[in-house]
Design a protein around this motif. Structure first.
Motif, short mmCIF file in Angstrom:
data_model
loop_
_atom_site.label_atom_id
_atom_site.label_comp_id
_atom_site.label_asym_id
_atom_site.label_seq_id
_atom_site.Cartn_x
_atom_site.Cartn_y
_atom_site.Cartn_z
N GLU A 1 0.90 -1.27 0.06
CA GLU A 1 -0.13 0.11 0.04
C GLU A 1 0.84 1.26 -0.02
N ASP B 1 0.28 -6.77 1.74
CA ASP B 1 1.67 -7.86 1.58
C ASP B 1 2.84 -7.17 1.54
N SER C 1 -8.48 -5.60 -2.42
CA SER C 1 -9.03 -5.45 -0.79
C SER C 1 -10.43 -5.68 -0.90
N LYS C 2 -10.76 -6.66 0.09
CA LYS C 2 -12.41 -7.00 -0.01
C LYS C 2 -12.84 -7.21 -1.52
N HIS D 1 -2.38 -8.00 -2.07
CA HIS D 1 -3.20 -7.34 -1.12
C HIS D 1 -2.19 -6.04 -0.60
N PRO D 2 -3.01 -5.12 -0.34
CA PRO D 2 -2.27 -3.89 0.19
C PRO D 2 -1.24 -4.25 1.42
N VAL E 1 -3.87 -4.67 -7.19
CA VAL E 1 -3.78 -4.79 -5.84
C VAL E 1 -5.34 -4.87 -5.38
N VAL F 1 -8.19 -1.76 -5.60
CA VAL F 1 -7.73 -0.56 -4.85
C VAL F 1 -6.31 0.10 -5.49
#
Length: 219
Positions: free
Chosen positions: A4, A89, A110-111, A86-87, A108, A115
């Motif tokens: 992220e 990671d 998320s949920k 994932h952010p 990337v 994102v």
């Protein structure tokens, strides 16, 4: 460092029903190399590269180009399923995926929603930051035994000179598991005093391994 911290959040996307012509226009206007394909919930269902798009476009050398190809939906040429990250990671773990899979970008998620995106260029710049080469500094490599407590011992030599360490990396020493190479970057253009202190403390320098040569090189 987390993904992220380096990902691009302003991501250009297309729905699966967009045409190849729309994708071609986007990569030309925005100078991008990948476009994630998302559904109405912003879930990633595919991805296309600039190469995919150009391969699907009529050749400029074709005397009878099939313009109908440009009106095909992008989902006909997109790659799927898509590997996503994932952010939260870790950058160094994702770098291994880039290397192993030879990817040039990764969405990337998320949920289950897009994102951001990370590209090869993002990863290379992060490497530059992690190694400290983006600021003026001096490079010192020290060969040390691979044993507990060795790092603070060596760092103490820098501390006595109040040298500001901008980055530190640990490399294997050839194929010998008994040694490691500590690579320091310190924020000074004259590391000679620290180099001399390291030698007097009995440490073997891999670079610079000769102080006189280093001084001549600096001149």
């Amino acid at each position: 460092m987390f993904i992220e911290n380096i990902m691009q959040t302003n991501v250009t996307t297309l729905p699966p029903t967009a045409t190849i012509a729309e994708a071609l226009r986007l990569i030309q206007e925005q100078h991008i190399r990948h476009i994630p394909i998302v559904d109405e919930e912003q879930s990633v269902i595919g991805i296309v590269s600039d190469r995919d798009i150009r391969d699907a476009s009529p050749s400029i050398f074709d005397k009878n180009p099939k313009q109908a190809d440009l009106h095909k939906e992008i989902q006909t040429i997109m790659s799927h399923p898509v590997i996503t990250i994932h952010p939260l990671d870790f950058v160094e773990e994702i770098a291994r995926i880039f290397y192993d899979e030879e990817f040039s970008s990764l969405p990337v998620v998320s949920k289950n929603q897009l994102v951001g995106i990370v590209t090869e260029k993002d990863m290379f710049y992060t490497l530059i930051q992690l190694t400290g080469t983006h600021v003026q500094s001096s490079h010192i490599e020290v060969k040390v035994p691979h044993k507990p407590g060795i790092l603070p011992e060596v760092a103490a030599v820098f501390g006595k000179r109040k040298a500001n360490i901008t980055s530190l990396l640990v490399y294997p020493y050839k194929d010998d598991p008994n040694y490691k190479v500590l690579v320091f970057r310190i924020q000074t253009m004259n590391p000679s005093p620290v180099i001399q202190d390291l030698k007097e403390a009995g440490y073997e320098l891999m670079w610079p391994n000769n102080l006189m040569e280093f001084q001549n090189y600096e001149v």
